[in-house]
Design a protein around this motif. Structure first.
Motif, short mmCIF file in Angstrom:
data_model
loop_
_atom_site.label_atom_id
_atom_site.label_comp_id
_atom_site.label_asym_id
_atom_site.label_seq_id
_atom_site.Cartn_x
_atom_site.Cartn_y
_atom_site.Cartn_z
N PRO A 196 3.39 7.90 6.20
CA PRO A 196 3.94 7.77 7.55
C PRO A 196 2.97 7.05 8.48
CG PRO A 196 3.13 9.98 7.22
CD PRO A 196 2.98 9.29 5.89
N HIS A 197 3.44 6.67 9.63
CA HIS A 197 2.57 6.01 10.59
C HIS A 197 1.50 6.99 11.06
CE1 HIS A 197 5.76 3.04 10.56
NE2 HIS A 197 5.00 2.23 11.26
N PRO A 198 0.28 6.53 11.19
CA PRO A 198 -0.81 7.45 11.56
C PRO A 198 -0.65 7.94 12.99
CG PRO A 198 -1.59 5.18 11.56
CD PRO A 198 -0.21 5.15 11.00
N ARG A 199 -1.14 9.15 13.22
CA ARG A 199 -1.09 9.74 14.56
C ARG A 199 -2.27 9.24 15.39
NH1 ARG A 199 -0.33 16.12 14.04
NH2 ARG A 199 -0.16 15.81 16.30
N PRO A 200 -2.06 9.00 16.68
CA PRO A 200 -3.18 8.50 17.50
C PRO A 200 -4.24 9.56 17.77
CG PRO A 200 -1.23 8.86 18.84
CD PRO A 200 -0.80 9.07 17.43
N TYR A 201 -3.88 10.86 17.65
CA TYR A 201 -4.83 11.94 17.89
C TYR A 201 -4.79 12.88 16.69
CZ TYR A 201 -4.27 10.24 22.67
OH TYR A 201 -4.20 9.44 23.79
N PRO A 202 -5.90 13.52 16.39
CA PRO A 202 -5.93 14.40 15.21
C PRO A 202 -5.08 15.65 15.37
CG PRO A 202 -8.00 14.51 16.42
CD PRO A 202 -7.23 13.40 17.02
N ASN A 203 -4.90 16.15 16.62
CA ASN A 203 -4.11 17.35 16.86
C ASN A 203 -3.61 17.33 18.30
OD1 ASN A 203 -6.40 18.50 18.46
ND2 ASN A 203 -7.35 18.60 16.42
N ASP A 204 -2.79 18.33 18.63
CA ASP A 204 -2.19 18.37 19.97
C ASP A 204 -3.22 18.66 21.05
OD1 ASP A 204 0.19 17.90 18.72
OD2 ASP A 204 0.93 19.97 18.85
N GLU A 205 -4.23 19.45 20.74
CA GLU A 205 -5.25 19.77 21.74
C GLU A 205 -6.03 18.52 22.13
OE1 GLU A 205 -4.53 21.54 19.14
OE2 GLU A 205 -3.78 23.35 20.13
N ALA A 206 -6.35 17.68 21.15
CA ALA A 206 -7.05 16.43 21.47
C ALA A 206 -6.16 15.49 22.28
CB ALA A 206 -7.49 15.74 20.18
N ALA A 207 -4.85 15.50 22.00
CA ALA A 207 -3.93 14.67 22.76
C ALA A 207 -3.84 15.14 24.21
CB ALA A 207 -2.55 14.69 22.10
N ARG A 208 -3.79 16.45 24.43
CA ARG A 208 -3.74 16.97 25.80
C ARG A 208 -5.04 16.68 26.54
NH1 ARG A 208 -0.82 21.33 23.22
NH2 ARG A 208 1.31 21.47 24.08
N HIS A 209 -6.16 16.81 25.86
CA HIS A 209 -7.45 16.56 26.50
C HIS A 209 -7.58 15.10 26.94
CE1 HIS A 209 -11.71 16.93 27.40
NE2 HIS A 209 -11.94 15.86 26.64
N ALA A 210 -7.04 14.19 26.17
CA ALA A 210 -7.14 12.77 26.52
C ALA A 210 -6.12 12.33 27.55
CB ALA A 210 -7.00 11.93 25.26
N ASN A 211 -5.11 13.17 27.86
CA ASN A 211 -4.04 12.77 28.79
C ASN A 211 -3.88 13.76 29.93
OD1 ASN A 211 -2.45 10.36 27.37
ND2 ASN A 211 -3.01 11.83 25.77
N ASN A 212 -4.99 14.33 30.40
CA ASN A 212 -4.99 15.22 31.57
C ASN A 212 -4.07 16.43 31.39
OD1 ASN A 212 -6.80 13.51 32.97
ND2 ASN A 212 -5.09 12.24 33.68
N GLY A 213 -4.01 16.95 30.18
CA GLY A 213 -3.22 18.13 29.91
C GLY A 213 -1.80 17.86 29.47
N ALA A 214 -1.33 16.62 29.55
CA ALA A 214 0.03 16.28 29.13
C ALA A 214 0.03 15.88 27.66
CB ALA A 214 0.59 15.13 29.98
#
Length: 331
Positions: free
Chosen positions: A172-190
């Motif tokens: 599948p296409h790779p995810r831009p972040y390893p997990n949801d917590e890293a995604a929230r941290h990089a997007n001001n909690g969103a």
């Protein structure tokens, strides 16, 4: 003879009128008796309640459902009031929505380019593998080349360690972040949502149609630089009238001529939004064209079978329906 006929008709008319009046009186009498019985029952029930103090108990029992009903009504009114600060997306003439129409594969290829160069920085596409692109947006060789450009974690190996390898068509296409917590941290909690089923998940709020294409297109093209007077946004939020509440954590993603299409199509904001929405619509339903093609074949076959069945029915039953049976009495 004429006088006798006229008199007979007049007598018959008078008889019918008299019978109608009798039926009406009978009906009125029945209703009067029923209402008198209901009044007597209501009076007796009132006497019992007054005698035993039942009115207070009855009012206490009725207070609970009345309170619940008032709460539900207030919640409904609150919901309606809260949804009044967002705009309904306008309807767009999507070609693939037609009964006999499918996706524009050139638009799908351009939409995939917009996703890879713009959307893939924050949003994943975890339910779409590279093999799904073969024959739709790219050839098999192009899909293999794009997959091999990505490094995918695999394993464990013989030593029990994870290792990195070039991607394959089945990945599948790779995810831009390893997990949801890293995604929230990089997007001001969103948390940026996955775009595999975003068209199906984001329903259109317009009552005339059902489909998320109009909503996503309006969201991508509806960003406003300055919010209206009286609306204050926190740091890191942006105003979009098509988003519920108006405050969205995603900044405006598309600008004119921010990418260069391979086929030379002008990369305006609306064109890029239209292409990426079509691609995401295909991603949410990859078997869309095949489903319509098979449905058309089924309709043709069922229509032919129906005509054949009607013809055979009329042919086989014509003898029975057209025959004449009569009896000849014996002497």
């Amino acid at each position: 003879c004429v006088c006798v006929c006229v008199c007979g008709r007049e007598n018959a008319r008078r008889l019918r009128h008299r019978q109608k009046q009798e039926r009406r009186l009978t009906t009125e009498t029945m209703f009067a008796r029923a209402f008198r019985a209901m009044g007597a029952q209501r009076q007796s029930a009132a006497e019992v309640l007054n005698a035993e103090g039942g009115w207070k108990r009855l009012a206490a029992r009725a207070a609970v459902p009345a309170t619940l009903g008032a709460g539900v009504a207030a919640a409904c009114l609150t919901t309606v009031a809260a949804s009044g600060d967002e705009l309904h997306p306008p309807l767009q003439p999507w070609y693939h929505k037609g009964f006999m129409h499918g996706f524009d594969h050139n638009a799908l290829r351009r939409g995939y380019q917009v996703y890879k160069e713009v959307c893939a920085a924050c949003h994943s596409l975890k339910f779409i593998c590279y093999r799904h692109l073969v024959g739709v947006t790219h050839t098999e060789a192009e899909a293999k080349a794009m997959a091999e450009d990505e490094q995918v974690q695999d394993g464990p190996d013989d030593e029990g360690k994870m290792f990195m390898r070039p991607g394959k068509l089945s990945d599948p296409h790779p995810r831009p972040y390893p997990n949801d917590e890293a995604a929230r941290h990089a997007n001001n909690g969103a948390l940026p949502p996955d775009l595999s089923l975003v068209i199906k998940a984001r329903h259109n709020t317009n009552y005339r149609t059902i489909g998320g294409e109009d909503y996503v297109f309006a969201l991508l093209t509806g960003f406003v630089e300055e919010p209206p007077a009286g609306i204050e946004l926190r740091d890191g939020l942006h105003y979009n009238p098509y988003f519920p509440g108006g405050a969205i954590g995603m900044a405006r993603p598309l600008y004119d001529n921010m990418i260069e299409y391979e086929d030379g199509t002008p990369a305006t904001t609306s064109q890029m939004a239209k292409d990426v929405v079509e691609f995401l619509s295909w991603a949410s339903e990859p078997h869309h064209d095949e489903r319509k093609r098979m449905g058309f074949k089924y309709l043709v076959v069922v229509g032919l079978m129906t005509l054949t069945a009607v013809y055979i029915k009329r042919l086989r039953w014509s003898v029975l329906k057209s025959r004449k049976i009569y009896y000849q009495p014996r002497n």
